[in-house]
Each structure stands twice: as C-alpha cells, then as structure tokens.
Design an enzyme around this catalytic site. Structure first.
Site, PDB file in Angstrom:
ATOM      1  N   GLY A 114       3.877   3.213  13.854  1.00 29.01           N
ATOM      2  CA  GLY A 114       4.367   1.930  13.894  1.00 29.01           C
ATOM      3  C   GLY A 114       4.193   1.261  15.507  1.00 29.01           C
ATOM      4  CD  GLU A 156      13.215   3.710   7.844  1.00 26.09           C
ATOM      5  OE1 GLU A 156      13.118   4.826   8.906  1.00 26.09           O
ATOM      6  OE2 GLU A 156      13.034   3.858   6.528  1.00 26.09           O
ATOM      7  CD  GLU A 161      10.901  11.990  11.925  1.00 31.06           C
ATOM      8  OE1 GLU A 161      11.543  11.635  11.044  1.00 31.06           O
ATOM      9  OE2 GLU A 161       9.894  11.453  12.205  1.00 31.06           O
ATOM     10  CB  THR A 194       7.719   7.097  16.243  1.00 29.13           C
ATOM     11  OG1 THR A 194       9.027   7.105  15.451  1.00 29.13           O
ATOM     12  CG2 THR A 194       7.569   6.242  17.274  1.00 29.13           C
ATOM     13  CD  GLU A 195       0.096   9.256  16.678  1.00 26.01           C
ATOM     14  OE1 GLU A 195      -0.980   9.217  17.291  1.00 26.01           O
ATOM     15  OE2 GLU A 195       0.790  10.113  15.914  1.00 26.01           O
ATOM     16  CB  CYS A 213      13.128   8.397   8.173  1.00 23.18           C
ATOM     17  SG  CYS A 213      13.880   7.405   7.114  1.00 23.18           S
ATOM     18  CE  LYS A 226      -2.860   2.729   2.790  1.00 24.02           C
ATOM     19  NZ  LYS A 226      -2.010   4.008   2.499  1.00 24.02           N
TER      20      LYS A 226
END
Length: 488
Positions: free
Chosen positions: A252, A269, A400, A249-250, A303, A195
């Site tokens: 993930g 990642e 970030e 990150t959230e 990233c 996706k």
C-alpha cells in the site's frame, strides 16, 4: 485438539463426529484460464501462466494466465470504451437491474462458488458457504438499491462517476473483496478492471462467468490475472481514474508513492493488529467465543483480526483457562469437511512467515501454547496458538502475523487498556467486552480504530462502512461512505 471434534453421549462417554465432506463434483475446473476482457475470455498476449494449487494438499487446480502490459492495456481500453459509450450515462435504475441480477446469480450458484473458494483458498467450507458468498451477494443487493438514489448519498444533487477503476484484491477473501470493490463502482456508474491475488484467482474468474450470465455490457467488468507485476502495471496505468487496493501495508505504501501527485483517487485497506479488550465484568464465556472467532476465523487471515487480547488482570487466569478449553475443541483438517473450524494456510510463503514470527515470540521470552493437534502430512498447516507473558515490546504484539496466533496482554484500569490498545501503528479494528454500556462507550470513544465492536467481533453489514486509520489505510468501503470514493 484432534482432527475430529468430540461431543457427549448420555452416558458421558465422548462421541466422535464423523467426517462430513462437501462434494467437489459441483465444481467444474478448466485446465487453463484466460483473462476476462471486453466481455469474453481471451488468451493473454504474454503467453505465460502460473499454477494455482489447493493449500490443503498442494495439488494443482488449474493454469492461470499471467497478464502483461499489453493485456492490461487491452483491459483498460475496454473499460474506458464501456464507460464512455454505455455505462456512464445508463440510468441508475437500469444499472441497478444488472447488480440485482448478479446478486441473484451468486445466490443461485452459491454452493459451486463456496466449494471453489475453499479449494483455491484453504478456508473451511462452512465459512465460504455461510459468510463469504452470502455477504458478497448482499453487497450487490445493497448497492443495486443505491444505483438510482445517488442524489441522496450526500455528495450533491447530481453526483457523477469517477471513471475507470483499477482494483486489486487479496487472497484472504477473494470473492468478498471483489464484491466490496466492484459493487459500489458499478452502482455509481464506473467501470472496473480488477486483479485477483495470484494464489486465489479462480472465484474472480467464475465471477466473470456470472457477469456473462447477467448479460453485463462488455467492458464494464474486466478481470486480469497474474502476479505482483501485473498488479503494479494496473495501479500505475495512466488510464485509471481511481485505484482501490486491499492488501499489505508495505505494498500500500508503494502504491501511495506511485500515485502521489497524479490527482487520481486512492483508497487503501491495509493491515491491522486489532485489540480485543475484555473487562472484568464481561460475560466470560461469550467473550471467549468472540475472541476465538476474532483471531481464528479464516485461520487468522483477516486484516481486522483481534490478534491482541487485552484482558483485565483480575479475571485473566480464569479467562485463559476457559479460552484454552475452548481452543481444545476446535477442529483442524480438511477444509471441505463441514465440521472443520480451522483450514489450511493459503500458501507456503505465508506459512513460513507465521512460523518465523511465532519462533521469534518464543525467542523473545513469550510462552506459546497450542492444544494437542496432529497436522496433516500434506498441505500448509499451523495450529491455533496463544502467546502469554507478552509485552508491548514483543514482535508478536506489534507485527501483523496474519495467522492463527493470539498474543495476550493484561491491564488493570480502563485507561491502561486504551493506552495499550492504541499502542500500535495500525488502526483498523477493536472489540470491547463489558456489561456496562457507559464503559463500552467510554472505551470506544478513545480507541483509534476504524471499526469497534461491542460484545461481538467480525460482524459485517453492507450498509456499514469499513476502513482504518494510520498504517491500516484510508477511505471506507461499504455503506454510504463507501460510495464517496466512486463519485465525483
């Protein structure tokens, strides 16, 4: 900084570079795109569509299907069928031929793909042309070579594929992240359902055409498009044996919670807040170029961006003067112009996040500087910005931003540099600038980062593993290590 870069004539007068736009005519956009399932484009059962637009001028590009549960089920079933009946037991040398074919077609259609990626993503054409597309092809070439050599990958004499892989890629490097995931999966004998991000689906759908042109067996690669709900349906699908995700990150964390206890393989990642450490003995002009590339490449939508500059106190003032002078020469504007250095921010939502964090930096007492920079009236734009007077408590030094924003801190000793560099929840990348090999090795050994560059930044190779620690995720992509996640 202006929208045209200045050169210099023999008489010392400034010379303006003329615009050098790449033609859009090489790309033939469809009005609407369907998902690619079982070797063909077929309408989504949901009947819903979203609009993908050019970030540089907000003009709509195409309608793209939003895949629902029935569409994800179809794609997963096609991938399972292809895995069981064709791909799993195909000799590695034969699988490698398909990957070689895909790599060559990517090269043959490189100009078309680069222009399409720039239109859909907003990044400068010179980046899609010189980095994204060539590196995507390189990953398929590299993994094609592994397909018949898996017994030498260090995972036993007869490693087997994992099965059906559910893969989700972000909007910052749509085609390249696709290559990072699909190439090793296919080389190892797996099939895939991928996706792309909802704001940048077009290069993945063009890749589906590449798969057709390469005569890849139906169902080996499937592309489902849509929003975050489509991604959730995919990664939580009971038919997935392996999940690979690149993104925030959230999100993930949420995927990790969903898959906990299921026994499914997972690689993540995620985000980063990379430190670029400049020692007082560094070649300063070279380091300036590395810092600029490290944080302003792809508008900072990287990233592993070197978004924290740690410069030794004794050279900080001189270094910042050189850095500001270099930033003033950057060219912001039309991403299709071959002279453009900084393109458009990918979406209105991302632009708002960058603005909000930059404003927080000012409110917390840091000093922001940007070169004179008229922004286009249409589209999503943010000028290259450097914050000084930053402490480790500032949000611009901790969070970030994912934009063209650099936070500057200083240090006095190597020990202090390492302590500040590691003072982050992330651990994806770092850079070290010094003329002393012993100092470089001493520093790199102590940095908690998955990738450490020496006297360079943002250098990638398909043979080199990439990944992070802590909140930057786990697992590796690329190299022999990246194959491990796709082999049982």
């Amino acid at each position: 900084m202006s929208t045209s870069r200045k050169g210099s004539r023999l008489d010392g007068q400034p010379l303006e570079y003329a615009p050098a736009p790449e033609s859009r005519s090489v790309v033939r956009l469809r009005e609407a795109y369907d998902p690619f399932i079982d070797g063909e484009f077929a309408p989504a059962k949901s009947g819903e569509h979203l609009t993908t637009a050019n970030p540089a001028d907000e003009e709509p590009l195409a309608q793209v299907a939003v895949c629902g549960e029935a569409d994800v089920d179809r794609a997963m079933a096609a991938a399972r069928r292809a895995y069981d009946t064709v791909w799993r037991d195909l000799p590695g040398a034969e699988r490698g031929k398909y990957l070689f074919r895909i790599a060559r077609i990517l090269q043959e259609r490189a100009r078309e793909i680069a222009v399409l990626e720039t239109l859909d993503n907003g990044k400068p054409i010179k980046e899609t042309r010189d980095f994204d597309v060539p590196m995507a092809a390189a990953h398929f070439f590299y993994h094609a070579g592994w397909a018949d050599k898996l017994a030498y990958a260090g995972m036993g004499p007869d490693p087997r594929p994992v099965g059906v892989c559910a893969q989700v890629v972000p909007w910052n490097f749509p085609l390249l992240m696709l290559a990072w995931k699909i190439a090793p999966a296919l080389a190892a004998g797996n099939t895939a359902v991928l996706k792309p991000a909802e704001t940048t689906p077009l290069s993945a759908l063009l890749f589906a055409e590449v798969c057709q042109e390469a005569e890849l067996p139906p169902g080996v690669v499937n592309i489902v498009t849509g929003d975050g709900e489509t991604g959730r349906l995919l990664v939580s699908h009971p038919g997935a044996d392996k999940v690979a995700f690149t993104g925030s990150t959230e999100v993930g964390r949420g995927i990790a919670r969903t898959l906990a206890g299921t026994g499914k393989r997972l690689t993540l990642e995620l985000g980063g807040k990379g430190a670029n450490i400049v020692y007082d003995d560094a070649a300063l002009d070279q380091a300036v170029e590395g810092v600029v590339n490290g944080v302003f490449f792809n508008q900072g939508h990287v990233c592993c961006a070197g978004s924290r500059l740690l410069v030794q106190e004794s050279v900080a003032e001189e270094f910042l003067d050189r850095l500001r002078a270099r930033m003033a020469l950057l060219r912001l504007g039309d991403p299709l112009d071959k002279n453009t250095d900084i393109g458009a921010v990918n979406s209105a939502a991302q632009l708002e996040r960058i603005r909000a964090l930059a404003e927080t930096g000012r409110a917390e007492g840091a000093e922001a500087w940007s070169p004179p920079c008229p922004l286009p009236e249409r589209g999503h734009w943010f000028p290259p910005t450097v914050f000084t007077g930053v402490t480790q408590a500032h949000r611009v030094a901790r969070e970030e931003i994912f934009g063209p924003v650099l936070s500057v801190l200083t240090f006095r000793t190597p020990e202090e540099a390492v302590a500040k560099a590691n003072n982050t929840p992330y651990g994806l990348s770092a850079g070290v600038w010094t003329e002393k090999g012993s100092r470089m090795l001493w520093t790199a050994e102590r940095l908690r980062a998955g990738v450490v560059w020496s006297n360079t930044f943002n250098r990638f190779d398909p043979a080199s593993p990439f990944g992070g620690y802590k909140e930057s995720g786990y697992g590796r992509e690329g190299g022999r290590h990246g194959l491990e996640a796709y082999l049982a």
